[in-house]
Write a protein that holds these residues in place. Structure first.
Motif, PDB file in Angstrom:
ATOM      1  N   GLY A   1       0.839  -1.240  -0.087  1.00 19.69           N
ATOM      2  CA  GLY A   1       0.091   0.062   0.024  1.00 19.69           C
ATOM      3  C   GLY A   1       0.813   1.321  -0.175  1.00 19.69           C
ATOM      4  N   GLY A   2       0.239   2.403   0.190  1.00 17.83           N
ATOM      5  CA  GLY A   2       0.977   3.519   0.088  1.00 17.83           C
ATOM      6  C   GLY A   2       0.493   4.455   1.244  1.00 17.83           C
ATOM      7  N   TRP A   3      -0.725   4.038   1.932  1.00 18.22           N
ATOM      8  CA  TRP A   3      -1.189   5.162   3.085  1.00 18.22           C
ATOM      9  C   TRP A   3      -1.242   4.564   4.245  1.00 18.22           C
ATOM     10  CZ3 TRP A   3      -2.014  10.065   3.623  1.00 18.22           C
ATOM     11  CH2 TRP A   3      -2.598  10.684   4.710  1.00 18.22           C
ATOM     12  N   LEU A   4      -0.331   4.778   5.101  1.00 19.55           N
ATOM     13  CA  LEU A   4      -0.472   4.787   6.439  1.00 19.55           C
ATOM     14  C   LEU A   4      -1.492   5.135   7.181  1.00 19.55           C
ATOM     15  CD1 LEU A   4       1.273   2.909   8.612  1.00 19.55           C
ATOM     16  CD2 LEU A   4       2.477   4.913   9.084  1.00 19.55           C
ATOM     17  N   PRO A   5      -2.457   4.383   7.693  1.00 18.76           N
ATOM     18  CA  PRO A   5      -3.435   5.028   8.578  1.00 18.76           C
ATOM     19  C   PRO A   5      -3.080   5.899   9.827  1.00 18.76           C
ATOM     20  CG  PRO A   5      -3.650   2.754   9.019  1.00 18.76           C
ATOM     21  CD  PRO A   5      -2.473   3.101   7.942  1.00 18.76           C
ATOM     22  N   LEU A   6      -3.965   7.129   9.848  1.00 26.55           N
ATOM     23  CA  LEU A   6      -3.647   7.863  10.928  1.00 26.55           C
ATOM     24  C   LEU A   6      -4.106   7.118  12.426  1.00 26.55           C
ATOM     25  CD1 LEU A   6      -4.886  11.279   9.458  1.00 26.55           C
ATOM     26  CD2 LEU A   6      -2.540  10.444   9.593  1.00 26.55           C
ATOM     27  N   LEU A   7      -3.636   7.273  13.341  1.00 31.15           N
ATOM     28  CA  LEU A   7      -3.921   6.601  14.817  1.00 31.15           C
ATOM     29  C   LEU A   7      -4.077   7.371  15.798  1.00 31.15           C
ATOM     30  CD1 LEU A   7      -1.773   3.228  14.585  1.00 31.15           C
ATOM     31  CD2 LEU A   7      -4.259   3.562  13.551  1.00 31.15           C
ATOM     32  N   THR A   8      -5.471   7.616  16.342  1.00 31.82           N
ATOM     33  CA  THR A   8      -5.397   8.842  17.397  1.00 31.82           C
ATOM     34  C   THR A   8      -6.218   8.230  18.560  1.00 31.82           C
ATOM     35  OG1 THR A   8      -7.656   9.617  15.910  1.00 31.82           O
ATOM     36  CG2 THR A   8      -5.450  10.617  15.636  1.00 31.82           C
ATOM     37  N   GLY A   9      -6.041   8.840  19.623  1.00 32.72           N
ATOM     38  CA  GLY A   9      -6.681   8.512  20.944  1.00 32.72           C
ATOM     39  C   GLY A   9      -5.911   7.815  21.943  1.00 32.72           C
ATOM     40  N   PRO A  10      -6.509   7.333  23.006  1.00 31.30           N
ATOM     41  CA  PRO A  10      -7.817   7.446  23.163  1.00 31.30           C
ATOM     42  C   PRO A  10      -8.771   8.813  23.325  1.00 31.30           C
ATOM     43  CG  PRO A  10      -6.881   5.679  24.384  1.00 31.30           C
ATOM     44  CD  PRO A  10      -5.947   6.479  24.068  1.00 31.30           C
ATOM     45  N   VAL A  11      -9.693   9.015  22.687  1.00 31.89           N
ATOM     46  CA  VAL A  11     -10.198   9.995  23.038  1.00 31.89           C
ATOM     47  C   VAL A  11     -12.015   9.907  23.585  1.00 31.89           C
ATOM     48  CG1 VAL A  11     -11.489   9.967  20.651  1.00 31.89           C
ATOM     49  CG2 VAL A  11     -11.419  12.103  21.866  1.00 31.89           C
TER      50      VAL A  11
END
Length: 239
Positions: A140-150
């Motif tokens: 692939g080419g897109w590394l997902p944005l990982l956010t949180g915990p929120v």
């Protein structure tokens, strides 16, 4: 050809560009793949592009290479899928979701704390490593944005996607794949074991979320997350 990850490559680099792999990637290239100076190499920075080039040599502990070609592999004009999922008591199941979601092309994963969430911490560093490994494996080419915990309230009040859904087991809600348009950036909320509370569902509805069903079977959280991603990707023809 194997794909390597290099976070140091800028978003839109001027080519040719001299870059280097980190120690872990260097060991894999040299010890496992037996790459040599002059060999071709393909890398990604996880920001939508892959790059091809030629290995120049080893400087200290780092393999250096010249990048000469940029290949766009992520369509920035297509709608993007963002899932918000409750952390799970068993971290293996959440790690599985991050891995498979990355392979499926998810744009962002948020970890949301709900009233029925049993575990409030997420090892984002480990999740990032798993996502990188899945990105390379899937070419692939897109590394997902990982956010949180929120907190749940913060997430639903600040969500900016054009389409927003909450997967909720109560009531007779439309199926997700019937509700999705596939034409807009989309956020889908996935609850913990035991589902969202009625109060949380009401808050989401007041914030513009649409309640949806994922079918007649009650799914585990990680299964529901992956089903939601694939439903969106199929409807929007992103696969």
């Amino acid at each position: 050809m194997n794909l390597f990850y290099c976070s140091d490559i800028p978003e839109m680099p001027a080519l040719p560009l001299l870059a280097r792999l980190d120690e872990e990637e260097t060991r894999h290239a040299l010890k496992v793949l037996r790459l040599q100076p002059g060999d071709a190499i393909r890398v990604t920075n996880g920001k939508g592009y892959q790059y091809t080039g030629t290995i120049s040599g080893l400087t200290g502990k780092y393999l250096e290479f010249w990048l000469t070609e940029q290949i766009q592999v992520f369509d920035f004009n297509r709608p993007r899928i963002h899932i918000a999922v409750s952390p799970l008591k068993n971290p293996d199941r959440l790690e599985w979701l991050v891995e498979k979601a990355t392979e499926a092309g998810v744009y962002r994963i948020s970890f949301v704390v709900t009233q029925r969430t049993e575990k409030f911490r997420v090892n984002l560093e480990r999740m990032q490593r798993l996502a990188v490994a899945a990105l390379k494996q899937s070419m692939g080419g897109w590394l997902p944005l990982l956010t949180g915990p929120v907190e749940f309230n913060s997430l639903v009040n600040e969500a900016s996607e054009n389409e927003k859904y909450i997967a909720w087991c109560e009531g007779k809600n439309p199926l997700l794949w019937d509700a999705l348009s596939g034409r807009h950036d989309t956020l889908i909320l996935i609850g913990p074991e035991g589902d969202f509370t009625p109060q949380e569902a009401e808050k989401a509805l007041c914030a513009g979320f649409t309640p949806v069903s994922l079918g007649t079977h009650r799914l585990r959280t990680e299964t529901a997350g992956l089903v939601s991603i694939f439903a969106f990707q199929i409807i929007s023809r992103n696969l």
